[in-house]
Design a protein around this motif. Structure first.
Motif, short mmCIF file in Angstrom:
data_model
loop_
_atom_site.label_atom_id
_atom_site.label_comp_id
_atom_site.label_asym_id
_atom_site.label_seq_id
_atom_site.Cartn_x
_atom_site.Cartn_y
_atom_site.Cartn_z
N ASP A 289 0.70 -1.15 0.18
CA ASP A 289 -0.03 -0.51 -0.42
C ASP A 289 1.20 1.24 -0.10
OD1 ASP A 289 -2.44 -1.26 0.26
OD2 ASP A 289 -2.67 -1.51 2.15
N ASN A 290 2.26 1.01 0.93
CA ASN A 290 3.03 2.29 0.87
C ASN A 290 3.57 2.52 -0.60
OD1 ASN A 290 3.30 4.15 3.01
ND2 ASN A 290 4.84 2.50 3.26
N HIS B 267 2.52 1.20 -3.61
CA HIS B 267 1.22 2.09 -4.49
C HIS B 267 1.02 3.63 -4.12
CE1 HIS B 267 -1.92 2.01 -7.24
NE2 HIS B 267 -2.86 2.49 -5.93
N ASP B 268 0.75 4.08 -3.22
CA ASP B 268 0.89 4.92 -2.91
C ASP B 268 2.31 6.28 -3.41
OD1 ASP B 268 -2.02 4.98 -1.49
OD2 ASP B 268 -1.34 5.08 0.39
N ARG C 89 1.44 6.11 -7.03
CA ARG C 89 -0.01 6.98 -7.09
C ARG C 89 0.78 8.97 -7.39
NH1 ARG C 89 -5.29 6.42 -5.90
NH2 ARG C 89 -5.50 6.88 -7.93
N ALA C 90 1.79 9.19 -6.05
CA ALA C 90 2.06 10.39 -5.99
C ALA C 90 3.34 11.09 -6.37
CB ALA C 90 2.64 11.16 -4.47
#
Length: 114
Positions: free
Chosen positions: A4-5, A7-8, A11-12
């Motif tokens: 999740d980290n 992936h974030d 995306r950023a």
């Protein structure tokens, strides 16, 4: 959780790259729109300038010829001669203006046509 980290973060990064791309495209769009309008405006000015130069040459030739015919009491012989001379002068001036169209703005123009 680690996924999740990652992936974030991805995306950023993508969002930041997208903002940079949009900013570059926005700058390009503004430059292209303004240059098209300025180019059209300057071409229209140049065309009117050329027409004015031709008409001015004809008008000045007519005026001189008519005045000389009036003073000397001749038939419209001098008027015809000076109208033709005014036409030649107007065309010569128009050709000089046409040479300026191909030059870069801000470059000095020479009278020798080089």
């Amino acid at each position: 959780m680690a996924e999740d980290n990652d992936h974030d973060l991805a995306r950023a990064r993508d969002a930041e790259r997208l903002r940079q791309l949009e900013a570059k495209l926005g700058d390009k769009a503004v430059e292209e729109q303004s240059s098209r309008g300025e180019e059209h405006f300057s071409q229209a000015n140049m065309a009117w300038r050329m027409v004015t130069e031709l008409v001015a040459g004809l008008g000045i030739g007519f005026g001189i010829g008519f005045g000389l015919d009036y003073v000397f009491g001749t038939t419209p012989f001098l008027m015809v001669v000076f109208v033709l001379l005014g036409l030649v002068a107007g065309i010569k001036t128009m050709m000089r203006t046409a040479k300026e169209i191909g030059k870069e703005p801000g470059q000095p123009s020479d009278d020798e046509g080089k």
